[in-house]
Motif scaffolding. Structure first.
Motif, PDB file in Angstrom:
ATOM      1  N   MET A   1       5.572 -14.135  55.950  1.00  0.00           N
ATOM      2  CA  MET A   1       6.078 -15.411  55.499  1.00  0.00           C
ATOM      3  C   MET A   1       5.525 -15.708  54.108  1.00  0.00           C
ATOM      4  N   GLU A   2       6.297 -16.438  53.336  1.00  0.00           N
ATOM      5  CA  GLU A   2       5.850 -16.835  52.012  1.00  0.00           C
ATOM      6  C   GLU A   2       5.043 -18.131  52.116  1.00  0.00           C
ATOM      7  N   ILE A   3       4.241 -18.407  51.100  1.00  0.00           N
ATOM      8  CA  ILE A   3       3.385 -19.584  51.096  1.00  0.00           C
ATOM      9  C   ILE A   3       4.204 -20.852  51.305  1.00  0.00           C
ATOM     10  N   ALA A   4       5.337 -20.947  50.641  1.00  0.00           N
ATOM     11  CA  ALA A   4       6.184 -22.137  50.774  1.00  0.00           C
ATOM     12  C   ALA A   4       6.607 -22.356  52.224  1.00  0.00           C
ATOM     13  N   ASP A   5       6.855 -21.277  52.954  1.00  0.00           N
ATOM     14  CA  ASP A   5       7.250 -21.396  54.356  1.00  0.00           C
ATOM     15  C   ASP A   5       6.120 -21.978  55.201  1.00  0.00           C
ATOM     16  N   TYR A   6       4.885 -21.567  54.902  1.00  0.00           N
ATOM     17  CA  TYR A   6       3.737 -22.114  55.627  1.00  0.00           C
ATOM     18  C   TYR A   6       3.550 -23.597  55.306  1.00  0.00           C
ATOM     19  N   ILE A   7       3.757 -23.958  54.048  1.00  0.00           N
ATOM     20  CA  ILE A   7       3.522 -25.333  53.617  1.00  0.00           C
ATOM     21  C   ILE A   7       4.459 -26.299  54.329  1.00  0.00           C
ATOM     22  N   VAL A   8       5.718 -25.927  54.457  1.00  0.00           N
ATOM     23  CA  VAL A   8       6.688 -26.847  55.056  1.00  0.00           C
ATOM     24  C   VAL A   8       6.846 -26.651  56.562  1.00  0.00           C
ATOM     25  N   ALA A   9       6.232 -25.612  57.114  1.00  0.00           N
ATOM     26  CA  ALA A   9       6.345 -25.372  58.553  1.00  0.00           C
ATOM     27  C   ALA A   9       5.651 -26.497  59.313  1.00  0.00           C
ATOM     28  N   ASP A  10       6.258 -26.920  60.400  1.00  0.00           N
ATOM     29  CA  ASP A  10       5.607 -27.942  61.209  1.00  0.00           C
ATOM     30  C   ASP A  10       4.486 -27.311  62.031  1.00  0.00           C
ATOM     31  N   ASP A  11       3.654 -28.163  62.610  1.00  0.00           N
ATOM     32  CA  ASP A  11       2.487 -27.693  63.352  1.00  0.00           C
ATOM     33  C   ASP A  11       2.872 -26.793  64.519  1.00  0.00           C
ATOM     34  N   ARG A  12       3.964 -27.123  65.188  1.00  0.00           N
ATOM     35  CA  ARG A  12       4.385 -26.313  66.338  1.00  0.00           C
ATOM     36  C   ARG A  12       4.728 -24.888  65.900  1.00  0.00           C
ATOM     37  N   ARG A  13       5.412 -24.779  64.787  1.00  0.00           N
ATOM     38  CA  ARG A  13       5.780 -23.452  64.259  1.00  0.00           C
ATOM     39  C   ARG A  13       4.524 -22.676  63.876  1.00  0.00           C
ATOM     40  N   LEU A  14       3.593 -23.338  63.190  1.00  0.00           N
ATOM     41  CA  LEU A  14       2.353 -22.665  62.797  1.00  0.00           C
ATOM     42  C   LEU A  14       1.545 -22.247  64.020  1.00  0.00           C
ATOM     43  N   ALA A  15       1.525 -23.092  65.046  1.00  0.00           N
ATOM     44  CA  ALA A  15       0.801 -22.743  66.276  1.00  0.00           C
ATOM     45  C   ALA A  15       1.427 -21.520  66.931  1.00  0.00           C
ATOM     46  N   ALA A  16       2.756 -21.469  66.958  1.00  0.00           N
ATOM     47  CA  ALA A  16       3.440 -20.307  67.544  1.00  0.00           C
ATOM     48  C   ALA A  16       3.134 -19.040  66.746  1.00  0.00           C
ATOM     49  N   LEU A  17       3.151 -19.153  65.427  1.00  0.00           N
ATOM     50  CA  LEU A  17       2.825 -17.993  64.585  1.00  0.00           C
ATOM     51  C   LEU A  17       1.379 -17.549  64.801  1.00  0.00           C
ATOM     52  N   ALA A  18       0.473 -18.510  64.903  1.00  0.00           N
ATOM     53  CA  ALA A  18      -0.944 -18.179  65.130  1.00  0.00           C
ATOM     54  C   ALA A  18      -1.115 -17.479  66.472  1.00  0.00           C
ATOM     55  N   LEU A  19      -0.380 -17.930  67.481  1.00  0.00           N
ATOM     56  CA  LEU A  19      -0.438 -17.272  68.793  1.00  0.00           C
ATOM     57  C   LEU A  19       0.043 -15.830  68.720  1.00  0.00           C
ATOM     58  N   ASP A  20       0.967 -15.575  67.800  1.00  0.00           N
ATOM     59  CA  ASP A  20       1.483 -14.224  67.622  1.00  0.00           C
ATOM     60  C   ASP A  20       0.595 -13.379  66.715  1.00  0.00           C
ATOM     61  N   GLY A  21      -0.581 -13.924  66.346  1.00  0.00           N
ATOM     62  CA  GLY A  21      -1.536 -13.155  65.562  1.00  0.00           C
ATOM     63  C   GLY A  21      -1.498 -13.398  64.063  1.00  0.00           C
ATOM     64  N   ASP A  22      -0.761 -14.398  63.619  1.00  0.00           N
ATOM     65  CA  ASP A  22      -0.671 -14.702  62.189  1.00  0.00           C
ATOM     66  C   ASP A  22      -1.865 -15.579  61.792  1.00  0.00           C
ATOM     67  N   ASP A  23      -2.911 -14.952  61.242  1.00  0.00           N
ATOM     68  CA  ASP A  23      -4.127 -15.670  60.869  1.00  0.00           C
ATOM     69  C   ASP A  23      -3.882 -16.695  59.766  1.00  0.00           C
ATOM     70  N   ALA A  24      -2.960 -16.416  58.875  1.00  0.00           N
ATOM     71  CA  ALA A  24      -2.658 -17.358  57.794  1.00  0.00           C
ATOM     72  C   ALA A  24      -2.104 -18.664  58.370  1.00  0.00           C
ATOM     73  N   ALA A  25      -1.315 -18.575  59.422  1.00  0.00           N
ATOM     74  CA  ALA A  25      -0.760 -19.783  60.048  1.00  0.00           C
ATOM     75  C   ALA A  25      -1.890 -20.646  60.606  1.00  0.00           C
ATOM     76  N   PHE A  26      -2.880 -20.010  61.233  1.00  0.00           N
ATOM     77  CA  PHE A  26      -4.004 -20.785  61.757  1.00  0.00           C
ATOM     78  C   PHE A  26      -4.806 -21.409  60.616  1.00  0.00           C
ATOM     79  N   GLU A  27      -4.943 -20.692  59.510  1.00  0.00           N
ATOM     80  CA  GLU A  27      -5.639 -21.251  58.339  1.00  0.00           C
ATOM     81  C   GLU A  27      -4.936 -22.512  57.852  1.00  0.00           C
ATOM     82  N   TYR A  28      -3.614 -22.505  57.824  1.00  0.00           N
ATOM     83  CA  TYR A  28      -2.876 -23.684  57.387  1.00  0.00           C
ATOM     84  C   TYR A  28      -3.074 -24.844  58.367  1.00  0.00           C
ATOM     85  N   LEU A  29      -3.118 -24.549  59.658  1.00  0.00           N
ATOM     86  CA  LEU A  29      -3.411 -25.600  60.631  1.00  0.00           C
ATOM     87  C   LEU A  29      -4.808 -26.157  60.410  1.00  0.00           C
TER      88      LEU A  29
END
Length: 187
Positions: A1-29
């Motif tokens: 994912m690009e940085i812009a996608d993380y910035i505008v992603a809602d918390d639920r989306r970031l949580a789902a990505l983090a559950l799938d192993g995306d460490d950057a998503a958890f950092e944004y949370l």
């Protein structure tokens, strides 16, 4: 994912990505909530003493228990609940060392602190500011998807649009919102 996608992603989306192993998503949370949680601890303890340790303990619990997060509820409420429980545990541990007559002298409130209320109001005000700058069609889609939490299919049915059109327009609306936020941060 690009940085812009993380910035505008809602918390639920970031949580789902983090559950799938995306460490950057958890950092944004973490980045979204760490300052508010730290301030909560500082305010409730009357100083910064163990606030950083409690913050770290809270987010370790968030990370370990992410699979228990129910997307039917807001992520922020879930994190604040973990933070409050972590704080209550901290107070109990400290009070175990006190004489019995001094225990539980300081009540722990679960109500939002004045600072938490101000932070929530500021975030809502900022989001509303950027939403008002979006074209009406984009604004409607953002509100339906991220505030009213309609699925893409529900939005398509309510607006009488093809599903692909809804997905494309929401993507464009998120990109536009991201650009507005980025421009706003430059000022």
């Amino acid at each position: 994912m690009e940085i812009a996608d993380y910035i505008v992603a809602d918390d639920r989306r970031l949580a789902a990505l983090a559950l799938d192993g995306d460490d950057a998503a958890f950092e944004y949370l973490f980045d979204r909530y760490n300052e508010a949680i730290r301030r909560l601890f500082v305010q409730r303890m009357g100083g910064s003493g163990d606030a950083d340790d409690l913050l770290q303990e809270t987010f370790i619990k968030v990370y370990i228990n992410l699979h228990r997060y129910n997307p039917d509820y807001t992520f922020g409420q879930w994190v604040y609940t973990i933070a409050r429980n972590t704080f209550v545990d901290y107070i109990r541990r400290r009070q175990d060392d006190l004489p019995i007559d001094e225990r539980y002298a300081t009540p722990v409130s679960s109500a939002p602190t004045p600072e938490e209320s101000v932070i929530n109001l500021q975030q809502r005000t900022q989001i509303e500011h950027y939403l008002d700058r979006l074209p009406a069609g984009y604004r409607q889609l953002i509100v339906m998807r991220f505030f009213d939490e309609y699925s893409y299919e529900e939005i398509a049915a309510k607006l009488g649009l093809p599903l692909g059109t809804v997905k494309t327009r929401i993507h464009r609306a998120r990109e536009r919102m991201c650009r507005l936020i980025a421009k706003g941060e430059e000022r």
